[in-house]
Design an enzyme around this catalytic site. Structure first.
Site, short mmCIF file in Angstrom:
data_model
loop_
_atom_site.label_atom_id
_atom_site.label_comp_id
_atom_site.label_asym_id
_atom_site.label_seq_id
_atom_site.Cartn_x
_atom_site.Cartn_y
_atom_site.Cartn_z
N GLY A 298 0.47 -1.45 0.13
CA GLY A 298 -0.08 0.07 -0.07
C GLY A 298 0.98 1.65 0.02
CB SER A 299 -0.47 4.81 1.23
OG SER A 299 -1.16 4.73 0.31
CB SER A 300 4.25 1.58 3.68
OG SER A 300 4.31 0.16 2.98
CE LYS A 302 0.67 6.89 -1.59
NZ LYS A 302 -0.68 7.31 -1.52
#
Length: 664
Positions: A298-300, A302
């Site tokens: 997921g957004s980790s 980024k």
């Protein structure tokens, strides 16, 4: 008869005597030569044969057990050790009544009487009935006095901390071979064996030990010291279990690493299992999810997009990006943000975790450069940790990327990682851009516990410039500050940096994203100014709340608030940045003490009191002395209480009272 004839007759008896003597002498010489020749033949030509016969008659070969070596944590606490255990056997030639004997052994062997009877009727001198008897069971067998039933001693493995650290330590099978975890990875070093020696024996074939050569004792193999810390392991497991129960999650993992050395200080996996009774658990419960389960981050993810963007200089933290008010079309796919945003700086894209901002940054960076940085960080490859069962995760080859792949990879979809991969990659950011191989084992020990070999720390390979890593750490600090997605990970007295992540779970059957199953992630480090610890927290399928900042971030906070003081790391937050509960509210010590507020002093001779609860007396004294404090112990066993409490400040040399109790 003449005179000459008479003289001849007189000489003949003397001749015969002389001849007889010479004949006997010659025969004696021949006999001596034969004896000498035979002796020479026996001692030289046939020496090996007669020596073997002599040894066979006068000596016996004795097998001396060399039992499996210990596994200890970084402070010397026993995590795995070998204990002598009774084992039940039968001599088929001496069993008089198999049926009655079997019936009386049922409560001890734990099998049906007919199965035991079938074993007892075998024409064997050694029939194993059961391993690992307790002392009470051994006494019961002795009291039965059954003909042909006996006991022998074997070495079995015992894990004092039971469930704690089970996935890291692993276990051995009934034959003493390591099957999981460190026990398997270092089986060649630890495995028990047999050392043979000789002993004299008498005519009754009984062994004789002379006073100068006492009976040899069993020996211990080489042992292993882990980087794992028993206290930090229990803290991590407690915080992880608390979150899983609170959010009704299916599973979880937490990996705590030293940011500089990449040593794994704690690796918690839930659900756990007790390696003492591994057979009572399902094989799926043995699996070390931190290295054997892959998930979309997921957004980790980024974080690593930002690393590539900053290092390649395709954008600056202050550059502004229009985030389409929360909705954008890419080919046939619609990409949305949880909260709509207009213009955001690059730093704010990471802080509020904008998917649209991330995909625009990825587009400007380009697929080739983005892929190269992900490869440098080790995604799609095993970390090389010294544990069995590690998988590589998935990072599809660049040649197979479609236009949508660049966009979704930017916010952690279409790529899978393991918890250890994620922690290692963030550790590379925390330590200034160097990627190293994570390690669980620290040193090899001899039977007396002395270090004989230390596993060296590699220099590492550079994946980011030091300047880029410093910029990225600043951006990651914004995530846990007000307005960021990870505020629940913020620590009261330490600067913190990290990244949240929330990913939909792909259903195995349909290969489509589930509408109600998520993976919640938080990965970060502290103190942000001089990183010491990295922690990755992954919670699988929490409900009903599922955002990483809500579910996983508090686990980070709970672990770090105990781990950093325990390791003697001093707070790095400025006094004005600390919450009111830890500030000096008055210039008067009396007033502050009256309100129960801990005093924080900036004087050079002030130290932070570490948490020593759960440690042995020896370990607690070592930790407190390392911090410049004296110790007042009370009781025996392990530390259950301390005063002053962990996290408070005291002058160097101050006394810390620790209360110890025996823990069963």
């Amino acid at each position: 008869m003449g005179v000459e004839e008479q003289r001849t007759e007189k000489k003949r008896p003397g001749f015969r005597f002389w001849f007889s003597c010479r004949l006997l002498q010659g025969f004696g010489l021949l006999l001596c030569a034969a004896i000498l020749g035979r002796s020479l033949y026996l001692q030289v030509v046939d020496h090996a044969k007669w020596k073997e016969m002599h040894i066979g008659q006068a000596q016996s070969v004795v097998d001396i057990p060399v039992y499996r070596g210990k596994i200890v944590d970084r402070r010397g606490l026993d995590l795995a050790l070998s204990l002598k255990s009774p084992s039940l056997f039968a001599d088929g030639a001496l069993v008089q009544d198999p049926k009655t004997t079997a019936a009386r052994l049922v409560p001890i062997v734990g099998e049906a009487a007919d199965k035991i009877e079938q074993k007892l009727r075998q024409n064997k001198r050694f029939i194993r009935l059961r391993r690992g008897l307790s002392m009470e069971e051994a006494q019961q067998v002795a009291g039965l006095k059954l003909p042909g039933i006996g006991m022998t001693s074997e070495w079995r493995r015992f894990y004092p901390f039971r469930h704690s650290g089970g996935h890291v330590i692993g276990f051995v099978g009934v034959d003493g071979v390591g099957l999981e975890g460190v026990e398997k990875a270092y089986d060649g070093l630890l495995r028990q064996s047999v050392r043979s020696t000789t002993a004299l024996r008498d005519g009754g074939r009984r062994k004789i030990w002379l006073r100068e050569t006492p009976p040899p004792l069993p020996q211990e193999r080489y042992g292993l010291q882990l980087a794992l810390d028993g206290y930090l392991q229990s803290v991590s497991e407690e915080a992880l279990q608390k979150a899983i129960e609170q959010h009704q999650a299916a599973a979880g993992q937490a990996i705590l690493m030293d940011a500089q050395t990449f040593e794994v200080l704690a690796l918690a996996v839930w659900p756990g299992f007790d390696p003492n009774h591994y057979s009572s658990h399902q094989p799926a419960e043995w699996r070390n999810r931190a290295i054997a389960d892959a998930f979309e981050p997921g957004s980790s993810f980024k974080t690593f997009l930002m690393a590539a963007v900053l290092d390649a200089k395709s954008a600056k933290p202050e550059d502004r990006i229009f985030c389409e008010n929360g909705r954008i079309q890419v080919a046939t796919h619609t990409i949305r943000d949880v909260h709509p945003h207009g213009w955001l700086t690059v730093a704010e894209v990471l802080k509020v975790s904008s998917n649209i901002g991330a995909l625009k940054l990825a587009d400007a960076l380009g697929a080739e450069r983005f892929y190269r940085y992900l490869d440098q960080f080790g995604f799609g490859k095993k970390t090389g940790v010294d544990l069995p069962g590690e998988i590589s995760g998935t990072l599809r080859p660049l040649a197979s990327w479609r236009p949508i792949d660049l966009a979704v990879t930017a916010f952690g979809q279409g790529v899978t990682v393991t918890g250890l991969q994620l922690a290692s990659a963030v550790a590379a950011i925390a330590n200034g851009g160097l990627m190293k191989t994570p390690r669980v084992a620290k040193a090899v020990l001899d039977a007396e516990g002395r270090v004989v070999k230390v596993f060296g720390h590699e220099e590492g390979r550079r994946v980011l410039s030091a300047a880029t890593a410093a910029k990225l750490r600043e951006l990651m600090r914004g995530v846990v500050e007000p307005g960021g997605t990870g505020t629940r990970a913020a620590l009261a007295q330490y600067t913190t940096a990290g990244k949240t992540g929330t990913a939909q779970v792909v259903e195995p059957g349909t290969r489509r994203y589930s509408l109600d199953k998520y993976t919640s992630v938080f990965v970060g480090f502290a103190p942000a100014t001089h990183p010491r610890l990295v922690l990755a927290v992954v919670i699988h399928e929490p409900r009903p709340e599922h955002y990483g900042g809500v579910v996983a971030a508090p686990v980070f906070r709970d672990v770090m608030e105990k781990a950093l003081p325990y390791l003697g790391v001093l707070p790095d937050k400025k006094l004005e940045d600390q919450p009111p509960t830890v500030r000096m509210v008055s210039a008067s010590p009396e007033e502050a003490t009256a309100e129960g507020v801990p005093m924080i002093s900036a004087e050079d001779d002030t130290v932070m009191i570490p948490d020593v609860r759960g440690l042995s007396l020896k370990a607690a004294v070592a930790v407190l002395k390392d911090s410049g404090l004296s110790v007042l112990p009370q009781g025996r066993g392990r530390v259950v209480r301390q005063h002053p409490g962990a996290g408070t400040s005291a002058r160097k040399g101050a006394a810390v009272t620790i209360e110890l109790e025996e823990v069963l």
